[in-house]
Design a protein around this motif. Structure first.
Motif: not given
Ligand SMILES: C[S@@+](CC[C@H](N)C(=O)[O-])C[C@H]1O[C@@H](n2cnc3c(N)ncnc32)[C@H](O)[C@@H]1O
Length: 218
Positions: A53-78
């Motif tokens: 379970s991963i939280l991306d802080v200051g995620c901006g456009f979400g490039t990393e958040a989306v990538f991590m979600a597509r690689h098997g993680h539960r992702v929240a991003a603020v």
């Protein structure tokens, strides 16, 4: 533009201007379309094992958040900026990928109750280096609050080896003391080094000397 390092309001103003005054993200330097190399390596070598379970802080456009979600993680991003979160939501939808995006100033810990102790990992590319010195303890407390016991925080931010800002605005050039004095009381240091981040289009000659810091909650 006012110096962004004088108070919280001007940091917000800086991102308002960057994200809103430009019609597109075409010339926003940190929107490279790429996932940060240090996070990519950790996913490839399984130091970030699948199913976190991963939280991306200051995620901006979400490039990393989306990538991590597509690689098997539960992702929240603020992100504090509603316009960029709206774009991140569109990007995730385009890739049929589920990320829990939220508009949230991470310094407001009282708004993070749902996230209390919820995450194995907090990631941050380019957010901590915008946090003013007087707000760093609040930021650290929020990272600690959101992590499970033993959870990890991966920070990437400008180092003092970057050339100074030409405009007087922009990210703080962090020293190791800036990072350690903020986090050491509540985190163990697992890794800390300067790496060469992705060049900025149109400024390929400017070295992108970033800190990578991996911390573990005590
Ligand atoms: C340099 S951008 C990096 C975006 C993204 N992580 C990336 O690598 O593309 C920094 C982001 O941090 C966000 N930010 C700055 N201060 C914040 C705060 N206190 N709470 C939440 N987001 C914040 C800004 O709105 C901005 O989108």
């Amino acid at each position: 533009m006012a110096d962004i390092h004088t108070d919280k309001g001007t940091v917000k103003q800086y991102f308002n201007e960057v994200y809103h005054d430009k019609a597109t993200l075409e010339n926003v330097p940190w929107v490279t379309g790429a996932v940060g190399i240090e996070i990519l390596k950790k996913i490839i070598n399984k130091q970030i094992p699948t199913g976190m379970s991963i939280l991306d802080v200051g995620c901006g456009f979400g490039t990393e958040a989306v990538f991590m979600a597509r690689h098997g993680h539960r992702v929240a991003a603020v992100d504090a900026d509603p316009a960029i979160i709206a774009k991140a939501e569109k990007y995730a939808a385009l890739l049929d990928t589920k990320v829990d995006f939220r508009v949230q100033n991470f310094l407001e810990i009282e708004q993070l109750k749902e996230f209390a102790g919820a995450f194995d990992i907090v990631t941050d590319q380019g957010c901590f280096h915008h946090i003013l010195p007087q707000d760093r303890q609040a930021y650290k407390n929020a990272v600690k609050y959101c992590l499970k016991s033993g959870g990890r925080y991966f920070m990437r931010g400008f180092s003092y080896l970057m050339p100074p800002s030409t405009s007087g605005n922009g990210p703080i050039r962090l020293t190791s003391d800036d990072i350690l004095n903020t986090f050491l009381a509540d985190f163990y240091v697992e890794e800390m080094y300067v790496f060469d981040n992705i060049p900025v289009a149109g400024k390929e000659d400017v070295p992108q000397k970033f800190w990578f810091t991996a911390l573990r909650k005590r």
